[in-house]
Design a protein around this motif. Structure first.
Motif, PDB file in Angstrom:
ATOM      1  N   SER A  73      13.564  49.309 -50.917  1.00 43.18           N
ATOM      2  CA  SER A  73      12.621  49.714 -51.962  1.00 43.18           C
ATOM      3  C   SER A  73      11.944  51.009 -51.533  1.00 43.18           C
ATOM      4  CB  SER A  73      11.585  48.615 -52.217  1.00 43.18           C
ATOM      5  OG  SER A  73      10.815  48.361 -51.066  1.00 43.18           O
ATOM      6  N   PHE A  74      11.444  51.750 -52.495  1.00 44.87           N
ATOM      7  CA  PHE A  74      10.787  53.026 -52.215  1.00 44.87           C
ATOM      8  C   PHE A  74       9.613  52.811 -51.258  1.00 44.87           C
ATOM      9  CE2 PHE A  74       7.480  56.124 -52.976  1.00 44.87           C
ATOM     10  CZ  PHE A  74       8.170  57.329 -52.969  1.00 44.87           C
ATOM     11  N   GLY A  75       9.647  53.475 -50.113  1.00 43.05           N
ATOM     12  CA  GLY A  75       8.560  53.378 -49.138  1.00 43.05           C
ATOM     13  C   GLY A  75       8.262  51.960 -48.692  1.00 43.05           C
ATOM     14  N   ASN A  76       9.255  51.082 -48.777  1.00 40.07           N
ATOM     15  CA  ASN A  76       9.092  49.668 -48.429  1.00 40.07           C
ATOM     16  C   ASN A  76       7.959  49.013 -49.231  1.00 40.07           C
ATOM     17  OD1 ASN A  76       9.916  47.338 -47.040  1.00 40.07           O
ATOM     18  ND2 ASN A  76       8.425  47.665 -45.418  1.00 40.07           N
ATOM     19  N   THR A  77       7.827  49.413 -50.501  1.00 37.93           N
ATOM     20  CA  THR A  77       6.767  48.865 -51.363  1.00 37.93           C
ATOM     21  C   THR A  77       7.070  47.456 -51.851  1.00 37.93           C
ATOM     22  OG1 THR A  77       7.804  50.110 -53.160  1.00 37.93           O
ATOM     23  CG2 THR A  77       5.795  51.046 -52.178  1.00 37.93           C
ATOM     24  N   GLN A  78       8.322  47.041 -51.811  1.00 33.77           N
ATOM     25  CA  GLN A  78       8.736  45.666 -52.128  1.00 33.77           C
ATOM     26  C   GLN A  78       8.131  45.161 -53.453  1.00 33.77           C
ATOM     27  OE1 GLN A  78       8.501  43.077 -48.555  1.00 33.77           O
ATOM     28  NE2 GLN A  78       7.932  44.947 -47.462  1.00 33.77           N
ATOM     29  N   PRO A  79       8.561  45.730 -54.583  1.00 33.85           N
ATOM     30  CA  PRO A  79       7.961  45.368 -55.872  1.00 33.85           C
ATOM     31  C   PRO A  79       8.472  44.061 -56.472  1.00 33.85           C
ATOM     32  CG  PRO A  79       9.675  47.000 -56.205  1.00 33.85           C
ATOM     33  CD  PRO A  79       9.533  46.814 -54.715  1.00 33.85           C
ATOM     34  N   ALA A  80       9.471  43.448 -55.886  1.00 37.45           N
ATOM     35  CA  ALA A  80      10.078  42.247 -56.480  1.00 37.45           C
ATOM     36  C   ALA A  80       9.299  40.993 -56.125  1.00 37.45           C
ATOM     37  CB  ALA A  80      11.525  42.103 -56.011  1.00 37.45           C
ATOM     38  N   ARG A  81       9.096  40.143 -57.146  1.00 42.78           N
ATOM     39  CA  ARG A  81       8.526  38.807 -56.977  1.00 42.78           C
ATOM     40  C   ARG A  81       9.327  37.863 -57.869  1.00 42.78           C
ATOM     41  NH1 ARG A  81       6.383  41.874 -54.110  1.00 42.78           N
ATOM     42  NH2 ARG A  81       4.209  41.995 -53.416  1.00 42.78           N
ATOM     43  N   TYR A  82       9.317  36.591 -57.541  1.00 40.83           N
ATOM     44  CA  TYR A  82      10.106  35.613 -58.311  1.00 40.83           C
ATOM     45  C   TYR A  82       9.311  34.351 -58.603  1.00 40.83           C
ATOM     46  CZ  TYR A  82      14.037  38.595 -57.296  1.00 40.83           C
ATOM     47  OH  TYR A  82      14.873  39.676 -57.234  1.00 40.83           O
ATOM     48  N   LEU A  83       9.415  33.890 -59.834  1.00 41.38           N
ATOM     49  CA  LEU A  83       9.003  32.535 -60.206  1.00 41.38           C
ATOM     50  C   LEU A  83      10.247  31.675 -60.071  1.00 41.38           C
ATOM     51  CD1 LEU A  83       7.025  33.525 -63.405  1.00 41.38           C
ATOM     52  CD2 LEU A  83       6.032  32.717 -61.246  1.00 41.38           C
ATOM     53  N   VAL A  84      10.146  30.506 -59.462  1.00 35.49           N
ATOM     54  CA  VAL A  84      11.325  29.714 -59.105  1.00 35.49           C
ATOM     55  C   VAL A  84      11.138  28.255 -59.514  1.00 35.49           C
ATOM     56  CG1 VAL A  84      12.854  29.007 -57.210  1.00 35.49           C
ATOM     57  CG2 VAL A  84      11.644  31.206 -57.084  1.00 35.49           C
ATOM     58  N   GLU A 114      -0.026  53.213 -58.028  1.00 33.16           N
ATOM     59  CA  GLU A 114       1.222  52.971 -58.753  1.00 33.16           C
ATOM     60  C   GLU A 114       2.409  52.928 -57.785  1.00 33.16           C
ATOM     61  OE1 GLU A 114       2.701  52.313 -62.658  1.00 33.16           O
ATOM     62  OE2 GLU A 114       0.659  52.782 -62.073  1.00 33.16           O
ATOM     63  N   ILE A 115       3.291  51.943 -57.948  1.00 27.54           N
ATOM     64  CA  ILE A 115       4.487  51.835 -57.104  1.00 27.54           C
ATOM     65  C   ILE A 115       5.612  52.636 -57.754  1.00 27.54           C
ATOM     66  CG2 ILE A 115       6.256  50.285 -56.188  1.00 27.54           C
ATOM     67  CD1 ILE A 115       4.131  48.104 -56.018  1.00 27.54           C
ATOM     68  N   PRO A 116       6.062  53.721 -57.092  1.00 30.67           N
ATOM     69  CA  PRO A 116       7.166  54.502 -57.643  1.00 30.67           C
ATOM     70  C   PRO A 116       8.476  53.696 -57.640  1.00 30.67           C
ATOM     71  CG  PRO A 116       6.021  55.712 -55.906  1.00 30.67           C
ATOM     72  CD  PRO A 116       5.547  54.286 -55.849  1.00 30.67           C
ATOM     73  N   TYR A 117       9.265  53.887 -58.663  1.00 28.89           N
ATOM     74  CA  TYR A 117      10.598  53.292 -58.744  1.00 28.89           C
ATOM     75  C   TYR A 117      10.585  51.772 -58.625  1.00 28.89           C
ATOM     76  CZ  TYR A 117      11.675  58.174 -57.911  1.00 28.89           C
ATOM     77  OH  TYR A 117      11.711  59.540 -57.996  1.00 28.89           O
ATOM     78  N   ALA A 118       9.531  51.137 -59.118  1.00 27.75           N
ATOM     79  CA  ALA A 118       9.419  49.681 -59.006  1.00 27.75           C
ATOM     80  C   ALA A 118      10.577  48.970 -59.707  1.00 27.75           C
ATOM     81  CB  ALA A 118       8.081  49.209 -59.577  1.00 27.75           C
ATOM     82  N   GLU A 119      10.981  49.470 -60.865  1.00 26.48           N
ATOM     83  CA  GLU A 119      12.064  48.818 -61.584  1.00 26.48           C
ATOM     84  C   GLU A 119      13.383  48.921 -60.814  1.00 26.48           C
ATOM     85  OE1 GLU A 119      13.021  47.882 -66.127  1.00 26.48           O
ATOM     86  OE2 GLU A 119      12.299  49.897 -65.708  1.00 26.48           O
ATOM     87  N   TYR A 120      13.608  50.063 -60.196  1.00 26.71           N
ATOM     88  CA  TYR A 120      14.800  50.239 -59.377  1.00 26.71           C
ATOM     89  C   TYR A 120      14.771  49.268 -58.191  1.00 26.71           C
ATOM     90  CZ  TYR A 120      18.520  52.770 -56.932  1.00 26.71           C
ATOM     91  OH  TYR A 120      19.686  53.116 -56.300  1.00 26.71           O
ATOM     92  N   GLY A 121      13.626  49.119 -57.564  1.00 29.80           N
ATOM     93  CA  GLY A 121      13.485  48.178 -56.449  1.00 29.80           C
ATOM     94  C   GLY A 121      13.753  46.748 -56.865  1.00 29.80           C
ATOM     95  N   LEU A 122      13.252  46.366 -58.045  1.00 27.64           N
ATOM     96  CA  LEU A 122      13.515  45.020 -58.545  1.00 27.64           C
ATOM     97  C   LEU A 122      15.008  44.836 -58.815  1.00 27.64           C
ATOM     98  CD1 LEU A 122      12.359  42.280 -59.466  1.00 27.64           C
ATOM     99  CD2 LEU A 122      12.197  43.263 -61.766  1.00 27.64           C
ATOM    100  N   GLY A 123      15.650  45.865 -59.352  1.00 27.69           N
ATOM    101  CA  GLY A 123      17.092  45.786 -59.599  1.00 27.69           C
ATOM    102  C   GLY A 123      17.896  45.605 -58.322  1.00 27.69           C
ATOM    103  N   LEU A 124      17.511  46.319 -57.271  1.00 26.23           N
ATOM    104  CA  LEU A 124      18.196  46.167 -55.987  1.00 26.23           C
ATOM    105  C   LEU A 124      18.013  44.754 -55.435  1.00 26.23           C
ATOM    106  CD1 LEU A 124      17.247  49.591 -54.389  1.00 26.23           C
ATOM    107  CD2 LEU A 124      19.547  48.884 -55.078  1.00 26.23           C
TER     108      LEU A 124
END
Length: 197
Positions: free
Chosen positions: A47-58, A100-110
């Motif tokens: 993720s961009f700058g190791n911002t780790q924008p992904a979270r999951y409901l499980v 603001e987290i840059p490229y958050a959507e890209y990080g979630l996609g990865l």
């Protein structure tokens, strides 16, 4: 049913075998150990700058979270996803303490790609869905304003295509996988000029 990618170059087995079936075995289990592996794979995505924008409901089939996620899916997706062993919602965090987290959507996609490839490694299948009500997820799970529910994911054991019931759905499940040819995918010099001989 296996539908490996027909590619012009050898692919890693996980990539070649990954596809998104809807026919799931309603008795097939997804264990907590398998879910842990899927989530660890997602956690270790770049993720961009190791911002780790992904979270999951499980949720696992039979629990309250599964039922609540299922209720947010479109009726068409509910018609097959109820057989999944687990349902997840991938959520994109758009802000942190630095702003603001840059490229958050890209990080979630990865992270999502890592998750579905790990599902293949676990002998499971995963199907990502845009057909869900993000606002309902937000309300149902008290998702904060800086987090955006972006995609729902059904994970399970592949079943027979016939469980889908309708002939057009069965045919769609059995149809060959298709992708653009590389000549229409990768360019060089100018747009539209194939990068590959």
């Amino acid at each position: 049913m296996r539908k490996p990618a027909e590619s012009s170059a050898p692919l890693a087995e996980l990539i070649a075998q990954r596809w998104s079936p809807r026919a799931l075995d309603g008795t097939g289990e997804v264990s907590w150990e398998q879910l842990r592996a899927l989530l660890e794979a997602a956690r270790w995505a770049p993720s961009f700058g190791n911002t780790q924008p992904a979270r999951y409901l499980v949720g696992r089939r039979g629990d309250d979270t599964f039922r609540r996620i299922l209720a947010t899916l479109t009726p068409r997706n509910q018609g097959w996803a109820h057989r999944a062993g687990a349902l997840l919602v991938a959520v994109m965090v758009t802000r942190n303490e630095k702003g603001e987290i840059p490229y958050a959507e890209y990080g979630l996609g990865l992270a999502g790609q890592n998750l579905v490839l790990q599902a293949v490694a676990e002998g499971l299948v995963a199907h990502q869905m845009a057909g869900f009500d993000a606002d309902a997820v937000r309300r149902e799970f008290a998702v904060p304003p800086e987090a955006v529910p972006r995609v729902a994911i059904a994970v399970g054991v592949q079943g027979d295509a016939e469980v889908l019931g309708e002939e057009r759905d069965i045919e769609r499940e059995r149809a060959p996988r298709r992708r653009l040819p590389l000549g229409e995918f990768a360019f060089t010099g100018t747009w539209g000029t194939s990068a590959l001989p």
